[in-house]
Design an enzyme around this catalytic site. Structure first.
Site, PDB file in Angstrom:
ATOM      1  N   LYS A   1      38.162  45.258  41.284  1.00 16.36           N
ATOM      2  CA  LYS A   1      39.057  44.985  40.148  1.00 16.36           C
ATOM      3  C   LYS A   1      38.425  43.926  39.243  1.00 16.36           C
ATOM      4  CE  LYS A   1      41.586  41.551  42.854  1.00 16.36           C
ATOM      5  NZ  LYS A   1      42.807  41.269  43.620  1.00 16.36           N
TER       6      LYS A   1
ATOM      7  N   ARG B   1      55.539  38.948  45.631  1.00 15.94           N
ATOM      8  CA  ARG B   1      54.829  39.433  44.448  1.00 15.94           C
ATOM      9  C   ARG B   1      55.128  40.926  44.436  1.00 15.94           C
ATOM     10  NH1 ARG B   1      48.446  38.158  43.698  1.00 15.94           N
ATOM     11  NH2 ARG B   1      48.366  39.995  45.021  1.00 15.94           N
TER      12      ARG B   1
ATOM     13  N   TYR C   1      31.976  17.670  19.169  1.00 17.81           N
ATOM     14  CA  TYR C   1      33.308  17.513  18.562  1.00 17.81           C
ATOM     15  C   TYR C   1      34.009  16.273  19.112  1.00 17.81           C
ATOM     16  CZ  TYR C   1      33.343  22.230  16.559  1.00 17.81           C
ATOM     17  OH  TYR C   1      33.090  23.347  15.825  1.00 17.81           O
TER      18      TYR C   1
ATOM     19  N   MET D   1      32.683  26.500  21.309  1.00 18.37           N
ATOM     20  CA  MET D   1      32.881  27.927  21.556  1.00 18.37           C
ATOM     21  C   MET D   1      31.572  28.609  21.963  1.00 18.37           C
ATOM     22  SD  MET D   1      34.400  30.869  19.039  1.00 18.37           S
ATOM     23  CE  MET D   1      35.974  30.060  18.800  1.00 18.37           C
TER      24      MET D   1
HETATM   25  C1  LIG Z   1      42.403  40.962  44.868  1.00 14.83           C
HETATM   26  C2  LIG Z   1      43.030  41.540  46.061  1.00 14.83           C
HETATM   27  C3  LIG Z   1      42.304  41.699  47.245  1.00 14.83           C
HETATM   28  C4  LIG Z   1      40.908  41.126  47.431  1.00 14.83           C
HETATM   29  O1  LIG Z   1      41.030  39.751  47.708  1.00 14.83           O
HETATM   30  P1  LIG Z   1      39.753  38.851  48.013  1.00 14.83           P
HETATM   31  O2  LIG Z   1      40.325  37.528  48.370  1.00 14.83           O
HETATM   32  O3  LIG Z   1      38.948  38.797  46.767  1.00 14.83           O
HETATM   33  O4  LIG Z   1      39.012  39.496  49.123  1.00 14.83           O
HETATM   34  C5  LIG Z   1      42.906  42.363  48.291  1.00 14.83           C
HETATM   35  N1  LIG Z   1      44.168  42.833  48.185  1.00 14.83           N
HETATM   36  C6  LIG Z   1      44.902  42.682  47.080  1.00 14.83           C
HETATM   37  C7  LIG Z   1      46.287  43.219  47.035  1.00 14.83           C
HETATM   38  C8  LIG Z   1      44.378  42.024  45.977  1.00 14.83           C
HETATM   39  O5  LIG Z   1      45.118  41.868  44.885  1.00 14.83           O
END
Ligand SMILES: *Cc1c(COP(=O)(O)O)cnc(C)c1O
Length: 367
Positions: A29, A128, A260, A308
Site C-alpha cells: 500500500k 478502526r 527564511y 520547499m
Molecule cells: C499497513 C497494514 C499492515 C502492514 O503493517 P506493517 O506494520 O507495515 O507490517 C498490515 N495490516 C493492515 C490492516 C494494515 O493496514
C-alpha cells in the site's frame, strides 16, 4: 536508490521467521511505503509471493493495470458501494468491514455470475475498520449468503510492539473466540490473519495462524518495543537510500543569517551547501535547524529553515564537495548512517511517516 536484492532478502527473512505453512502477504500500500508498488510487487512475485495487500481499490486496480496478474490482491481498506464492479473486473479480494457489505457482495456476485471471495475483518478492539458484530449475527448473515464466499478472517493489532499493554492479548482472545464460534457452526475460513510486522518481529506466534501481513519489515524496519519485549526475531535492513544533489557550495562570514526568518546565524565563518531538495520532496519541515544529513561520509547539521525546494547544510568539515555532488538524506555513506527511525525521532514522527512522505518528484532508481 532502492535495492531490489535487499527487499528480496527482507521478504525471505520474514518467510523464514514465520516458517513453512504461514504465507507472507506483501503489503505494498501507499506505493509500497514510498518504494514503488509495481517494482516491489515484481520483486516479491519473483520470490514466489502468493498475496499482495493494498489499502484501496484504486491501488489494487493500479497494480493489475500495471501488469500484475498472478498473485491475489487483498484490499485491506475494503470498498465503497460504487467500487464493487471494479473488484470483480480486476479480481481484487476485499476485506469486508460490515455485515451489510457481505450482502452487497452477494448481490454483486449474483449479478456478475461468479463467486466473490472476501476476508471478514473483525474489530477486535482497535475501533478502526472491522465489524463488532457477535458471532451469531455473523453466522446469520453467512447463512443467507449464496455467492459471496468467506475466505478469510482477519483483525489488526493496535499495540503489538507494546509489552506494557495487554491489548494485543485481549484482541487475540476476542478474535479467537469469534473464530471458534464460527468453526463450531461449521464455518471454516481458509485464511486467518492478524499479524503485521511487529507481531511477527516480537514473536507473537499465536497471532500468526496461516498468513501474516508484512509491510514495514519488507522495507527493513521493525518498530522499537515498549516494556519487556522478547528478543526481536527479524533480521531486516533498509532497502532505500535517498540522496540529493548540491546546487551550490559557498563560504559565509561569521554572523551571516541563513534561510527564511534568518533562524540560523553563523557563529563563525562557515562553508555551507544548498541541497536541491526541500519539504516538497519529503524532508520534514520539522527538521529545520535540528535534522542531519551525511555529506562526504560525515553526519552534518541542517542549518536554518527547510524551504520547499532547498535545504541548507553545514559543509565546514569538507572541501571535497562541489555542485552536482550528492549528499545522503537517508542511508549509509562511509562510516555514517541515518535510517528512517533516527530521522523520525528528530522530526517527532514515526519511520512509516518518513518513508511514505518521500514525494513523487523524487526519482526512484532501482538496483
Ligand atoms: C499497513 C497494514 C499492515 C502492514 O503493517 P506493517 O506494520 O507495515 O507490517 C498490515 N495490516 C493492515 C490492516 C494494515 O493496514
Amino acid at each position: 536508490m532502492i535495492s531490489r536484492a535487499q527487499i528480496a532478502r527482507n521478504y525471505r527473512n520474514v518467510c523464514s521467521v514465520v516458517g513453512a505453512g504461514v504465507d507472507v502477504t506483501g503489503v505494498v500500500k501507499a506505493d509500497a511505503y514510498g518504494h514503488g508498488a509495481l517494482e516491489i510487487a515484481r520483486v516479491l512475485i519473483a520470490e514466489g509471493v502468493k498475496w499482495l495487500a493494498v489499502s484501496s481499490v484504486e491501488e489494487g486496480v493500479a497494480l493489475r493495470a500495471g501488469g500484475i496478474q498472478q498473485p491475489r490482491i487483498l484490499v485491506m481498506g475494503g470498498f465503497l458501494p460504487y467500487e464493487g464492479p471494479a473488484l470483480v473486473e480486476y479480481d481484487l479480494t476485499p476485506a469486508v468491514h460490515s455485515l451489510e457489505q457481505i450482502r452487497q457482495l452477494d448481490r454483486l456476485a449474483a449479478t456478475a455470475g461468479k463467486a466473490i471471495r472476501y476476508h471478514l475483518k473483525i474489530d477486535s478492539g482497535m475501533s478502526r475498520l472491522g465489524t463488532r458484530a457477535a458471532a451469531g449475527e455473523i453466522l446469520a448473515t453467512l447463512h443467507q449468503s449464496r455467492q459471496a464466499e468467506l475466505e478469510g478472517l482477519m483483525t489488526h493489532f493496535a499495540s503489538a510492539a507494546d509489552y506494557t499493554s495487554p491489548q494485543t492479548d485481549h484482541q487475540l482472545a476476542y478474535f479467537h473466540s469469534i473464530a471458534a464460534e464460527l468453526r463450531a457452526a461449521g464455518v471454516n475460513a481458509a485464511r486467518l490473519h492478524t499479524s503485521s510486522t511487529n507481531a511477527i518481529g516480537y514473536g507473537r506466534t499465536a497471532g500468526w495462524h496461516n498468513m501474516v501481513r508484512a509491510g514495514h519489515a519488507l522495507y527493513g524496519y521493525v518498530s522499537p518495543a515498549r516494556g519487556e519485549a522478547p528478543r526481536q526475531l527479524l533480521e531486516v535492513k533498509p532497502a532505500l537510500t535517498w540522496k540529493a544533489k548540491l546546487m551550490t557550495v559557498k563560504d559565509i562570514p561569521e554572523g551571516a543569517q541563513v534561510g527564511y526568518g534568518g533562524s540560523f546565524r553563523a557563529p563563525r565563518p562557515m562553508r555551507i551547501g544548498i541541497l536541491g531538495a526541500g519539504y516538497a520532496d519529503g524532508i520534514f519541515h520539522r527538521l529545520s535547524g535540528r535534522g542531519r544529513v551525511i555529506a562526504d561520509g560525515k553526519l552534518t547539521p541542517i542549518l536554518g529553515t527547510i524551504s520547499m525546494d532547498l535545504t541548507t547544510i553545514d559543509l565546514s568539515h569538507t572541501t571535497a564537495l562541489a555542485p552536482g555532488d550528492e549528499v545522503t538524506l537517508l542511508g549509509t555513506e562511509g562510516e555514517s548512517s541515518l535510517d528512517a527511525q533516527q530521522i523520525a525521532r528528530v522530526a517527532g514522527t514515526i519511520s512509516y511517516n518518513i518513508l511514505c512522505n518521500i514525494s513523487a518528484r523524487v526519482h526512484r532508481i532501482y538496483a
